[in-house]
Design a protein around this motif. Structure first.
Motif, PDB file in Angstrom:
ATOM      1  N   ASP A  20       0.825  -1.215   0.000  1.00 42.40           N
ATOM      2  CA  ASP A  20       0.000   0.000   0.000  1.00 42.40           C
ATOM      3  C   ASP A  20       0.856   1.261   0.000  1.00 42.40           C
ATOM      4  OD1 ASP A  20      -2.397  -1.395  -0.065  1.00 42.40           O
ATOM      5  OD2 ASP A  20      -2.638  -1.369   2.113  1.00 42.40           O
ATOM      6  N   GLU A  21       1.968   1.227   0.720  1.00 41.98           N
ATOM      7  CA  GLU A  21       2.871   2.384   0.731  1.00 41.98           C
ATOM      8  C   GLU A  21       3.497   2.581  -0.648  1.00 41.98           C
ATOM      9  OE1 GLU A  21       4.692   2.801   5.128  1.00 41.98           O
ATOM     10  OE2 GLU A  21       4.953   0.816   4.192  1.00 41.98           O
ATOM     11  N   PHE A  22       3.862   1.479  -1.295  1.00 43.73           N
ATOM     12  CA  PHE A  22       4.433   1.599  -2.640  1.00 43.73           C
ATOM     13  C   PHE A  22       3.364   2.037  -3.635  1.00 43.73           C
ATOM     14  CE2 PHE A  22       5.884  -0.110  -6.761  1.00 43.73           C
ATOM     15  CZ  PHE A  22       7.019   0.678  -6.889  1.00 43.73           C
ATOM     16  N   LEU A  23       2.143   1.542  -3.473  1.00 51.59           N
ATOM     17  CA  LEU A  23       1.040   1.952  -4.339  1.00 51.59           C
ATOM     18  C   LEU A  23       0.803   3.456  -4.230  1.00 51.59           C
ATOM     19  CD1 LEU A  23      -1.193   1.188  -6.324  1.00 51.59           C
ATOM     20  CD2 LEU A  23      -2.642   0.636  -4.357  1.00 51.59           C
ATOM     21  N   LYS A  24       0.946   3.991  -3.044  1.00 53.57           N
ATOM     22  CA  LYS A  24       0.820   5.445  -2.851  1.00 53.57           C
ATOM     23  C   LYS A  24       1.873   6.170  -3.690  1.00 53.57           C
ATOM     24  CE  LYS A  24       0.892   9.008   0.668  1.00 53.57           C
ATOM     25  NZ  LYS A  24       1.211   9.342   2.053  1.00 53.57           N
ATOM     26  N   HIS A  25       3.103   5.653  -3.687  1.00 53.41           N
ATOM     27  CA  HIS A  25       4.171   6.237  -4.521  1.00 53.41           C
ATOM     28  C   HIS A  25       3.762   6.215  -5.996  1.00 53.41           C
ATOM     29  CE1 HIS A  25       8.016   6.853  -6.522  1.00 53.41           C
ATOM     30  NE2 HIS A  25       7.816   5.702  -7.153  1.00 53.41           N
ATOM     31  N   LEU A  26       3.243   5.065  -6.455  1.00 57.55           N
ATOM     32  CA  LEU A  26       2.842   4.948  -7.863  1.00 57.55           C
ATOM     33  C   LEU A  26       1.769   5.960  -8.213  1.00 57.55           C
ATOM     34  CD1 LEU A  26       2.690   1.091  -8.457  1.00 57.55           C
ATOM     35  CD2 LEU A  26       4.464   2.688  -9.181  1.00 57.55           C
ATOM     36  N   LYS A  27       0.769   6.072  -7.361  1.00 48.38           N
ATOM     37  CA  LYS A  27      -0.348   6.985  -7.640  1.00 48.38           C
ATOM     38  C   LYS A  27       0.095   8.444  -7.620  1.00 48.38           C
ATOM     39  CE  LYS A  27      -4.085   3.950  -6.293  1.00 48.38           C
ATOM     40  NZ  LYS A  27      -5.240   3.718  -5.413  1.00 48.38           N
ATOM     41  N   ASN A  29       3.294   9.600  -8.124  1.00 51.27           N
ATOM     42  CA  ASN A  29       4.407   9.942  -9.015  1.00 51.27           C
ATOM     43  C   ASN A  29       4.316   9.363 -10.419  1.00 51.27           C
ATOM     44  OD1 ASN A  29       6.322  11.347  -7.060  1.00 51.27           O
ATOM     45  ND2 ASN A  29       5.775   9.478  -5.985  1.00 51.27           N
ATOM     46  N   HIS A  30       3.504   8.341 -10.612  1.00 44.21           N
ATOM     47  CA  HIS A  30       3.492   7.663 -11.908  1.00 44.21           C
ATOM     48  C   HIS A  30       2.080   7.441 -12.455  1.00 44.21           C
ATOM     49  CE1 HIS A  30       7.747   7.011 -11.404  1.00 44.21           C
ATOM     50  NE2 HIS A  30       7.530   6.411 -10.238  1.00 44.21           N
ATOM     51  N   HIS A  31       1.156   8.278 -12.041  1.00 38.60           N
ATOM     52  CA  HIS A  31      -0.231   8.106 -12.470  1.00 38.60           C
ATOM     53  C   HIS A  31      -0.357   8.104 -13.995  1.00 38.60           C
ATOM     54  CE1 HIS A  31      -4.551   8.177 -12.116  1.00 38.60           C
ATOM     55  NE2 HIS A  31      -4.599   9.198 -12.936  1.00 38.60           N
ATOM     56  N   GLU A  32       0.308   9.024 -14.646  1.00 39.23           N
ATOM     57  CA  GLU A  32       0.232   9.115 -16.114  1.00 39.23           C
ATOM     58  C   GLU A  32       0.814   7.875 -16.787  1.00 39.23           C
ATOM     59  OE1 GLU A  32      -1.450  11.504 -17.684  1.00 39.23           O
ATOM     60  OE2 GLU A  32      -1.901  12.343 -15.699  1.00 39.23           O
ATOM     61  N   GLU A  33       1.934   7.381 -16.276  1.00 37.20           N
ATOM     62  CA  GLU A  33       2.541   6.178 -16.849  1.00 37.20           C
ATOM     63  C   GLU A  33       1.625   4.971 -16.688  1.00 37.20           C
ATOM     64  OE1 GLU A  33       4.389   8.230 -14.708  1.00 37.20           O
ATOM     65  OE2 GLU A  33       6.503   8.101 -15.248  1.00 37.20           O
ATOM     66  N   ILE A  34       0.981   4.864 -15.530  1.00 32.39           N
ATOM     67  CA  ILE A  34       0.058   3.743 -15.282  1.00 32.39           C
ATOM     68  C   ILE A  34      -1.120   3.808 -16.251  1.00 32.39           C
ATOM     69  CG2 ILE A  34      -1.530   2.719 -13.599  1.00 32.39           C
ATOM     70  CD1 ILE A  34       1.356   2.176 -12.860  1.00 32.39           C
ATOM     71  N   ILE A  35      -1.637   5.003 -16.476  1.00 33.32           N
ATOM     72  CA  ILE A  35      -2.749   5.163 -17.424  1.00 33.32           C
ATOM     73  C   ILE A  35      -2.296   4.769 -18.827  1.00 33.32           C
ATOM     74  CG2 ILE A  35      -4.221   6.868 -18.579  1.00 33.32           C
ATOM     75  CD1 ILE A  35      -4.491   8.264 -15.865  1.00 33.32           C
ATOM     76  N   ARG A  36      -1.091   5.194 -19.223  1.00 35.91           N
ATOM     77  CA  ARG A  36      -0.580   4.821 -20.552  1.00 35.91           C
ATOM     78  C   ARG A  36      -0.438   3.306 -20.694  1.00 35.91           C
ATOM     79  NH1 ARG A  36       4.336   7.955 -20.459  1.00 35.91           N
ATOM     80  NH2 ARG A  36       3.442   9.729 -19.441  1.00 35.91           N
ATOM     81  N   ILE A  43      -5.820  -3.052 -20.486  1.00 32.77           N
ATOM     82  CA  ILE A  43      -6.108  -3.682 -19.205  1.00 32.77           C
ATOM     83  C   ILE A  43      -6.601  -2.609 -18.228  1.00 32.77           C
ATOM     84  CG2 ILE A  43      -4.461  -5.590 -19.488  1.00 32.77           C
ATOM     85  CD1 ILE A  43      -2.472  -4.006 -17.756  1.00 32.77           C
ATOM     86  N   PRO A  44      -7.322  -3.015 -17.184  1.00 34.12           N
ATOM     87  CA  PRO A  44      -7.760  -2.037 -16.184  1.00 34.12           C
ATOM     88  C   PRO A  44      -6.574  -1.383 -15.468  1.00 34.12           C
ATOM     89  CG  PRO A  44      -8.919  -4.130 -15.908  1.00 34.12           C
ATOM     90  CD  PRO A  44      -7.824  -4.356 -16.910  1.00 34.12           C
ATOM     91  N   ILE A  45      -6.774  -0.175 -14.998  1.00 36.39           N
ATOM     92  CA  ILE A  45      -5.727   0.560 -14.282  1.00 36.39           C
ATOM     93  C   ILE A  45      -5.252  -0.235 -13.068  1.00 36.39           C
ATOM     94  CG2 ILE A  45      -5.265   2.618 -12.888  1.00 36.39           C
ATOM     95  CD1 ILE A  45      -6.982   4.183 -14.899  1.00 36.39           C
ATOM     96  N   LYS A  46      -6.166  -0.844 -12.333  1.00 36.01           N
ATOM     97  CA  LYS A  46      -5.783  -1.629 -11.152  1.00 36.01           C
ATOM     98  C   LYS A  46      -4.837  -2.769 -11.525  1.00 36.01           C
ATOM     99  CE  LYS A  46      -8.029   0.216  -7.694  1.00 36.01           C
ATOM    100  NZ  LYS A  46      -7.278   0.920  -6.680  1.00 36.01           N
ATOM    101  N   MET A  47      -5.081  -3.385 -12.668  1.00 43.03           N
ATOM    102  CA  MET A  47      -4.210  -4.469 -13.109  1.00 43.03           C
ATOM    103  C   MET A  47      -2.825  -3.924 -13.465  1.00 43.03           C
ATOM    104  SD  MET A  47      -4.713  -7.300 -16.143  1.00 43.03           S
ATOM    105  CE  MET A  47      -6.188  -7.985 -15.393  1.00 43.03           C
ATOM    106  N   ALA A  48      -2.773  -2.782 -14.111  1.00 49.44           N
ATOM    107  CA  ALA A  48      -1.493  -2.159 -14.443  1.00 49.44           C
ATOM    108  C   ALA A  48      -0.734  -1.810 -13.164  1.00 49.44           C
ATOM    109  CB  ALA A  48      -1.708  -0.915 -15.302  1.00 49.44           C
ATOM    110  N   GLU A  49      -1.446  -1.343 -12.145  1.00 52.61           N
ATOM    111  CA  GLU A  49      -0.805  -1.041 -10.864  1.00 52.61           C
ATOM    112  C   GLU A  49      -0.254  -2.312 -10.226  1.00 52.61           C
ATOM    113  OE1 GLU A  49      -3.551   2.796  -9.529  1.00 52.61           O
ATOM    114  OE2 GLU A  49      -3.989   0.822  -8.713  1.00 52.61           O
TER     115      GLU A  49
END
Length: 62
Positions: A20-27, A29-36, A43-49
């Motif tokens: 969860d702490e790492f997921l916070k980092h992703l959300k 700092n890397h929200h745009e990359e995850i969406i791409r 695939i769904p965003i959750k799966m990419a995360e």
């Protein structure tokens, strides 16, 4: 767990944190990359995360 962020432009490395702490980092700092990734791979965003979290885990043999 230990994490080393897989995104090439990121130097985030942390030991003994939760997913969860790492997921916070992703959300934060890397929200745009995850969406791409989500759109590119269709695939769904959750799966990419979750894939990113899995690929960022570092296992240390002790």
């Amino acid at each position: 767990m230990n994490f080393n962020c897989v995104f090439p432009d990121c130097n985030y490395k942390q030991n003994d944190i939760t997913e969860d702490e790492f997921l916070k980092h992703l959300k934060e700092n890397h929200h745009e990359e995850i969406i791409r990734i989500s759109k590119k791979e269709n695939i769904p965003i959750k799966m990419a995360e979750m894939i990113t979290i899995s690929n960022s885990k570092v296992f240390i043999n002790s």
